[in-house]
Design a protein around this motif. Structure first.
Motif, PDB file in Angstrom:
ATOM      1  N   TYR A 134       3.064  18.292 -38.491  1.00  0.00           N
ATOM      2  CA  TYR A 134       1.990  18.932 -37.732  1.00  0.00           C
ATOM      3  C   TYR A 134       2.308  18.816 -36.239  1.00  0.00           C
ATOM      4  O   TYR A 134       2.817  17.791 -35.771  1.00  0.00           O
ATOM      5  CB  TYR A 134       0.654  18.249 -38.032  1.00  0.00           C
ATOM      6  CG  TYR A 134      -0.544  19.082 -37.630  1.00  0.00           C
ATOM      7  CD1 TYR A 134      -1.093  20.009 -38.501  1.00  0.00           C
ATOM      8  CD2 TYR A 134      -1.119  18.939 -36.368  1.00  0.00           C
ATOM      9  CE1 TYR A 134      -2.189  20.783 -38.144  1.00  0.00           C
ATOM     10  CE2 TYR A 134      -2.211  19.710 -35.988  1.00  0.00           C
ATOM     11  CZ  TYR A 134      -2.738  20.636 -36.880  1.00  0.00           C
ATOM     12  OH  TYR A 134      -3.822  21.408 -36.506  1.00  0.00           O
ATOM     13  N   PRO A 135       2.050  19.876 -35.458  1.00  0.00           N
ATOM     14  CA  PRO A 135       2.365  19.838 -34.014  1.00  0.00           C
ATOM     15  C   PRO A 135       1.750  18.627 -33.319  1.00  0.00           C
ATOM     16  O   PRO A 135       0.633  18.214 -33.638  1.00  0.00           O
ATOM     17  CB  PRO A 135       1.750  21.142 -33.496  1.00  0.00           C
ATOM     18  CG  PRO A 135       1.730  22.052 -34.679  1.00  0.00           C
ATOM     19  CD  PRO A 135       1.468  21.170 -35.860  1.00  0.00           C
ATOM     20  N   THR A 136       2.469  18.092 -32.358  1.00  0.00           N
ATOM     21  CA  THR A 136       2.000  16.900 -31.660  1.00  0.00           C
ATOM     22  C   THR A 136       1.610  17.160 -30.205  1.00  0.00           C
ATOM     23  O   THR A 136       0.911  16.347 -29.608  1.00  0.00           O
ATOM     24  CB  THR A 136       3.081  15.803 -31.684  1.00  0.00           C
ATOM     25  OG1 THR A 136       4.285  16.317 -31.090  1.00  0.00           O
ATOM     26  CG2 THR A 136       3.363  15.355 -33.112  1.00  0.00           C
ATOM     27  N   SER A 137       2.035  18.276 -29.623  1.00  0.00           N
ATOM     28  CA  SER A 137       1.682  18.550 -28.225  1.00  0.00           C
ATOM     29  C   SER A 137       0.282  19.156 -28.154  1.00  0.00           C
ATOM     30  O   SER A 137      -0.195  19.791 -29.102  1.00  0.00           O
ATOM     31  CB  SER A 137       2.682  19.510 -27.595  1.00  0.00           C
ATOM     32  OG  SER A 137       2.515  20.827 -28.095  1.00  0.00           O
TER      33      SER A 137
ATOM     34  N   ARG B 125       0.180  23.106 -28.477  1.00  0.00           N
ATOM     35  CA  ARG B 125       0.480  23.543 -29.855  1.00  0.00           C
ATOM     36  C   ARG B 125      -0.679  23.227 -30.782  1.00  0.00           C
ATOM     37  O   ARG B 125      -0.991  23.998 -31.697  1.00  0.00           O
ATOM     38  CB  ARG B 125       1.762  22.863 -30.342  1.00  0.00           C
ATOM     39  CG  ARG B 125       3.024  23.437 -29.796  1.00  0.00           C
ATOM     40  CD  ARG B 125       3.358  24.767 -30.484  1.00  0.00           C
ATOM     41  NE  ARG B 125       3.784  24.573 -31.857  1.00  0.00           N
ATOM     42  CZ  ARG B 125       3.429  25.344 -32.875  1.00  0.00           C
ATOM     43  NH1 ARG B 125       2.601  26.357 -32.678  1.00  0.00           N
ATOM     44  NH2 ARG B 125       3.875  25.115 -34.097  1.00  0.00           N
ATOM     45  N   GLN B 126      -1.349  22.102 -30.562  1.00  0.00           N
ATOM     46  CA  GLN B 126      -2.505  21.777 -31.398  1.00  0.00           C
ATOM     47  C   GLN B 126      -3.667  22.731 -31.151  1.00  0.00           C
ATOM     48  O   GLN B 126      -4.480  22.962 -32.050  1.00  0.00           O
ATOM     49  CB  GLN B 126      -2.932  20.330 -31.157  1.00  0.00           C
ATOM     50  CG  GLN B 126      -1.949  19.316 -31.724  1.00  0.00           C
ATOM     51  CD  GLN B 126      -2.429  17.890 -31.611  1.00  0.00           C
ATOM     52  OE1 GLN B 126      -3.364  17.590 -30.868  1.00  0.00           O
ATOM     53  NE2 GLN B 126      -1.786  16.995 -32.341  1.00  0.00           N
TER      54      GLN B 126
ATOM     55  N   TYR C  60      -2.182  26.174 -32.971  1.00  0.00           N
ATOM     56  CA  TYR C  60      -1.697  26.129 -34.351  1.00  0.00           C
ATOM     57  C   TYR C  60      -2.739  26.586 -35.380  1.00  0.00           C
ATOM     58  O   TYR C  60      -2.383  27.277 -36.343  1.00  0.00           O
ATOM     59  CB  TYR C  60      -1.211  24.718 -34.682  1.00  0.00           C
ATOM     60  CG  TYR C  60      -0.440  24.622 -35.975  1.00  0.00           C
ATOM     61  CD1 TYR C  60       0.739  25.341 -36.165  1.00  0.00           C
ATOM     62  CD2 TYR C  60      -0.884  23.815 -37.015  1.00  0.00           C
ATOM     63  CE1 TYR C  60       1.450  25.251 -37.346  1.00  0.00           C
ATOM     64  CE2 TYR C  60      -0.185  23.710 -38.198  1.00  0.00           C
ATOM     65  CZ  TYR C  60       0.984  24.436 -38.367  1.00  0.00           C
ATOM     66  OH  TYR C  60       1.674  24.345 -39.544  1.00  0.00           O
TER      67      TYR C  60
END
Length: 321
Positions: free
Chosen positions: A278-281, A284-285, A288
């Protein structure tokens, strides 16, 4: 008595004080000061100062009595989490400031119990908000479109205070609306809403705390970290427990409460098994959930049954891509 022994005794005393005094200090002490100041008509910036004290206390206690010392170390997520906190706390404050405007647009029937002591008004607001937020939280694990946004919160792989406000702002808005809208419709005063907003922030700090504190039998009633860790187990269906924000009352009634004192947690059990990448930035969160791959199928898999041993589930989740 040697200097080493004296130092050791002092350290032990500090740890005991933190272990048993942290929750009362936050829940009763800081909320109590906020309620007293608000009732006395003090400027609202005092609530921001109390929140700053709460955050500083949370970080300090997590280092004095950590549940898992490794969770105190930044994993290139500290800056992101601070952005989440700043954005979401600003939204909460903005929603409080908007109450007079909302009241003007949608006139309330003035059913609010203004004659009650101020502390009783705040406690009543907490109980009503707790119900609405719990219902939306439960629905977010069952309805695909809600899960897409709630998944941001479940992507965490370490458990510490700031995780409480690591949420997609759209999901937080839905949760807070469910908790506060009924109150606004019956004439929620701005002062009560302000005290409620601070109580929410303090509760989230405690609920996601990395502090190994003790609250005795109250852990079966208050929605604090011992129970909330079960909610963050990464296996689909296994974490569908302990949805309450302030209390576990609704979880007991809905039969979604779970607790096993023998269970130990580490990062390998947190996050989402279905979305390990799962995106961490922060950016991106935010984006997403709007992408094709932003959902996840949460149907429990037999492969994970052993991992969740002893934890009741609600059955197959309907949340899907």
């Amino acid at each position: 008595m040697s200097t080493t022994s004296t130092t050791s005794m002092a350290t032990s005393a500090v740890r005991v004080a933190a272990r048993y005094g942290y929750v009362p200090f936050m829940l009763i002490g800081l909320n109590g000061v906020a309620i007293a100041l608000t009732a006395a008509g003090a400027p609202k910036y005092w609530l921001l100062l109390i929140l700053a004290v709460a955050i500083a206390t949370a970080f300090l206690v997590e280092r004095i009595i950590p549940y898992d010392p490794r969770w105190n170390h930044d994993r290139a997520d500290g800056t992101r989490d601070r952005i989440h906190v700043a954005v979401n706390e600003t939204l909460i404050l903005a929603s409080v400031a908007a109450i007079p405007l909302l009241a003007a647009i949608v006139p309330a029937p003035q059913l609010w119990p203004h004659s009650w002591p101020f502390v009783a008004q705040v406690l009543a607001a907490i109980l009503v908000a707790d119900f609405g937020i719990t219902v939306v939280h439960l629905a977010s694990h069952k309805i695909g479109v809600l899960w897409r946004f709630h998944a941001v919160h479940h992507s965490i792989t370490r458990f510490y205070g700031l995780n409480g406000l690591m949420k997609h702002p759209l999901h937080q808005t839905v949760e807070m609306a469910a908790g506060v809208a009924p109150l606004i419709l019956i004439g929620l005063p701005v002062d009560v809403a302000s005290a409620l907003a601070l109580a929410v922030a303090i509760q989230l700090l405690l609920q996601h705390s990395n502090a190994d504190y003790r609250i005795g039998p109250a852990k079966y009633v208050l929605a604090l970290n011992e129970g909330h860790r079960f909610h963050h187990l990464k296996w689909a269906g296994i974490g569908d427990v302990n949805f309450g924000l302030f209390t576990l009352v609704w979880d007991h009634l809905l039969r979604t409460h779970s607790y096993d004192p023998a269970r130990q947690f580490d990062s390998s059990q947190l996050g989402m098994a279905a979305k390990p990448d799962y995106p961490t930035s922060y950016l991106r969160q935010m984006t997403y959930p709007f992408t094709r791959g932003g959902g996840c199928t949460l149907t429990p898999s037999p492969a994970y049954e052993g991992a969740g041993a002893g934890i009741p589930t609600l059955g197959p989740s309907t949340a899907a891509n």
